[in-house]
Design a protein around this motif. Structure first.
Motif, mmCIF file in Angstrom:
data_model
loop_
_atom_site.group_PDB
_atom_site.id
_atom_site.type_symbol
_atom_site.label_atom_id
_atom_site.label_comp_id
_atom_site.label_asym_id
_atom_site.label_seq_id
_atom_site.Cartn_x
_atom_site.Cartn_y
_atom_site.Cartn_z
ATOM 1 N N PRO A 48 0.811 -1.223 0.000
ATOM 2 C CA PRO A 48 0.000 0.000 0.000
ATOM 3 C C PRO A 48 0.844 1.273 0.000
ATOM 4 C CG PRO A 48 -0.085 -1.052 2.152
ATOM 5 C CD PRO A 48 0.566 -2.029 1.210
ATOM 6 N N THR A 49 2.072 1.216 0.514
ATOM 7 C CA THR A 49 2.956 2.383 0.451
ATOM 8 C C THR A 49 3.289 2.714 -0.995
ATOM 9 O OG1 THR A 49 3.909 1.836 2.604
ATOM 10 C CG2 THR A 49 5.146 3.366 1.224
ATOM 11 N N ASN A 50 3.540 1.672 -1.785
ATOM 12 C CA ASN A 50 3.810 1.876 -3.201
ATOM 13 C C ASN A 50 2.567 2.382 -3.936
ATOM 14 O OD1 ASN A 50 6.390 1.626 -4.236
ATOM 15 N ND2 ASN A 50 5.943 -0.210 -5.402
ATOM 16 N N LEU A 51 1.400 1.864 -3.552
ATOM 17 C CA LEU A 51 0.163 2.349 -4.151
ATOM 18 C C LEU A 51 -0.069 3.818 -3.797
ATOM 19 C CD1 LEU A 51 -2.161 -0.728 -3.493
ATOM 20 C CD2 LEU A 51 -1.207 -0.010 -5.693
ATOM 21 N N LEU A 52 0.261 4.196 -2.566
ATOM 22 C CA LEU A 52 0.136 5.602 -2.156
ATOM 23 C C LEU A 52 1.063 6.485 -2.991
ATOM 24 C CD1 LEU A 52 -1.000 7.726 -0.213
ATOM 25 C CD2 LEU A 52 0.817 7.110 1.403
ATOM 26 N N GLY A 90 -6.319 -8.605 -5.697
ATOM 27 C CA GLY A 90 -4.918 -8.734 -5.321
ATOM 28 C C GLY A 90 -4.649 -8.327 -3.887
ATOM 29 N N ALA A 91 -5.318 -7.272 -3.420
ATOM 30 C CA ALA A 91 -5.122 -6.822 -2.041
ATOM 31 C C ALA A 91 -5.583 -7.874 -1.046
ATOM 32 C CB ALA A 91 -5.874 -5.513 -1.809
ATOM 33 N N VAL A 92 -6.722 -8.504 -1.326
ATOM 34 C CA VAL A 92 -7.226 -9.559 -0.442
ATOM 35 C C VAL A 92 -6.261 -10.744 -0.425
ATOM 36 C CG1 VAL A 92 -9.093 -11.199 -0.074
ATOM 37 C CG2 VAL A 92 -9.623 -8.846 -0.733
ATOM 38 N N ILE A 93 -5.750 -11.105 -1.599
ATOM 39 C CA ILE A 93 -4.778 -12.202 -1.683
ATOM 40 C C ILE A 93 -3.530 -11.858 -0.874
ATOM 41 C CG2 ILE A 93 -3.220 -13.457 -3.228
ATOM 42 C CD1 ILE A 93 -5.380 -13.221 -5.384
ATOM 43 N N GLY A 152 -2.319 -5.220 -7.056
ATOM 44 C CA GLY A 152 -2.885 -5.297 -5.720
ATOM 45 C C GLY A 152 -2.032 -6.104 -4.770
ATOM 46 N N ILE A 153 -1.367 -7.137 -5.289
ATOM 47 C CA ILE A 153 -0.522 -7.985 -4.447
ATOM 48 C C ILE A 153 0.796 -7.298 -4.123
ATOM 49 C CG2 ILE A 153 0.750 -10.162 -4.343
ATOM 50 C CD1 ILE A 153 -1.425 -11.406 -6.077
ATOM 51 N N TYR A 154 1.402 -6.672 -5.115
ATOM 52 C CA TYR A 154 2.769 -6.192 -4.941
ATOM 53 C C TYR A 154 2.933 -4.678 -5.044
ATOM 54 C CZ TYR A 154 3.693 -11.130 -5.402
ATOM 55 O OH TYR A 154 3.675 -12.478 -5.220
ATOM 56 N N GLY A 155 1.877 -3.952 -5.383
ATOM 57 C CA GLY A 155 1.961 -2.496 -5.399
ATOM 58 C C GLY A 155 2.720 -1.906 -6.561
ATOM 59 N N ILE A 156 2.802 -2.637 -7.679
ATOM 60 C CA ILE A 156 3.523 -2.133 -8.838
ATOM 61 C C ILE A 156 2.581 -1.340 -9.728
ATOM 62 C CG2 ILE A 156 5.147 -4.040 -8.786
ATOM 63 C CD1 ILE A 156 3.617 -5.247 -11.171
ATOM 64 N N GLY A 157 3.144 -0.461 -10.539
ATOM 65 C CA GLY A 157 2.347 0.256 -11.516
ATOM 66 C C GLY A 157 2.078 -0.628 -12.721
ATOM 67 N N GLY A 158 0.859 -0.648 -13.193
ATOM 68 C CA GLY A 158 0.504 -1.532 -14.292
ATOM 69 C C GLY A 158 1.216 -1.218 -15.594
ATOM 70 N N GLY A 159 1.704 0.001 -15.754
ATOM 71 C CA GLY A 159 2.356 0.370 -17.004
ATOM 72 C C GLY A 159 3.588 -0.444 -17.308
ATOM 73 N N ALA A 192 -5.175 1.406 -2.479
ATOM 74 C CA ALA A 192 -4.777 1.977 -1.191
ATOM 75 C C ALA A 192 -5.968 2.013 -0.228
ATOM 76 C CB ALA A 192 -4.221 3.388 -1.402
ATOM 77 N N ALA A 193 -7.157 2.352 -0.736
ATOM 78 C CA ALA A 193 -8.352 2.364 0.108
ATOM 79 C C ALA A 193 -8.692 0.956 0.595
ATOM 80 C CB ALA A 193 -9.531 2.949 -0.666
ATOM 81 N N THR A 194 -8.504 -0.037 -0.264
ATOM 82 C CA THR A 194 -8.775 -1.423 0.128
ATOM 83 C C THR A 194 -7.853 -1.854 1.253
ATOM 84 O OG1 THR A 194 -9.503 -1.960 -2.126
ATOM 85 C CG2 THR A 194 -8.901 -3.801 -0.700
ATOM 86 N N TYR A 195 -6.574 -1.517 1.140
ATOM 87 C CA TYR A 195 -5.627 -1.870 2.201
ATOM 88 C C TYR A 195 -5.949 -1.144 3.501
ATOM 89 C CZ TYR A 195 -2.330 -4.777 -0.372
ATOM 90 O OH TYR A 195 -1.743 -5.809 -1.055
ATOM 91 N N ALA A 196 -6.365 0.117 3.390
ATOM 92 C CA ALA A 196 -6.730 0.859 4.597
ATOM 93 C C ALA A 196 -7.899 0.196 5.313
ATOM 94 C CB ALA A 196 -7.067 2.302 4.237
#
Length: 260
Positions: A48-52, A90-93, A152-159, A192-196
């Motif tokens: 989630p830090t990476n998502l932030l 991914g976040a749930v996983i 969602g699992i690893y917080g990487i950018g999809g690009g 990020a909202a899901t992880y929160a």
């Protein structure tokens, strides 16, 4: 968080995003090993830090692409339709199954190393037009869904994953870059909202490191804007080669970490 760590995070976000924004990569996939190995962010809070970081950094490049009239369009909608539900899954996983980072690094290396080399080859020796059909809307959304789960699992950018595949299939970098960044931005907000929310239901380091994520994101905000300004001055061939180089470099980086 010490101020030196915040400054280092800002500098890392700035440098990475200047290089990656012209080809639609947020830079989070490069920032992930920096946060793990250098900044010492615990797992799974690093995701989630990476998502932030993506949430804060995204508007810089997106603003520039919007001013240039490149933002929006059907590709953005297809990518967002796939990545948003994917990031929740991914976040749930990540929280309940906790896949190991070694598996992630191995998968990224196995995917991006040949993908980057393939993109280089396709740029140096373009395929005939009949073999360069762009992916269908259904295939594009399915790809985006898979990338959203990985994000969602690893917080990487999809690009970093979507870009090489779509460009290799014949979609122009100037079309892929703003769409991929828009998808990453929207998906990261949802992720990020899901992880929160999940942090309220489970124990451990699930919530993001807010100060570090904001520091890295502030650097990415500035760097992304500067990188997006560079894109119109770079020819399509140079952008394709840059994307191929980034994909190969990411794959090699994670391969080395797996082999240690």
């Amino acid at each position: 968080m010490e101020w030196s760590m915040g400054l280092l995070g800002f500098a890392a976000g700035l440098l990475i995003s200047v290089i990656t924004a012209p080809v639609g990569v947020s830079g989070a996939v490069f920032l992930l090993p920096v946060q793990l190995s250098v900044l010492g962010v615990p797992s799974p809070a690093v995701t989630p830090t990476n998502l932030l970081y993506n949430v804060v950094a995204g508007p810089g490049a997106l603003l520039r692409y919007w001013r240039a009239g490149q933002l929006g369009g059907p590709l953005s909608r297809l990518l967002i339709a796939g990545t948003v539900p994917g990031v929740v899954i991914g976040a749930v996983i990540r929280v309940y199954a906790v896949p190991g980072p070694r598996t992630f690094r191995l998968l990224i290396a196995a995917l991006l190393l040949p993908l980057g080399l393939w993109l280089w080859l396709r740029t140096a020796r373009p395929a005939p037009s009949r073999t360069r059909d762009q992916p269908s809307p259904r295939a594009t959304t399915a790809l985006a869904l898979a990338v959203g789960v990985a994000g969602g699992i690893y917080g990487i950018g999809g690009g970093s994953l979507l870009g090489p595949i779509l460009v290799g299939r014949g979609v122009p970098v100037t079309t892929v870059a703003p769409a991929a960044l828009a998808s990453t931005f929207v998906t990261s907000i949802v992720g990020a909202a899901t992880y929160a929310l999940l942090s309220l239901a489970v124990t451990g380091d699930v919530a993001p490191d807010w100060l570090l994520g904001l520091s890295c994101g502030a650097g990415g905000l500035l760097g992304g804007y500067l990188g997006a300004r560079l894109q119109p001055h770079l020819p399509e061939t140079a952008l394709r080669l840059l994307l191929g180089t980034l994909a190969t470099s990411i794959g090699a980086l994670y391969a080395v970490q797996v082999l240690r």
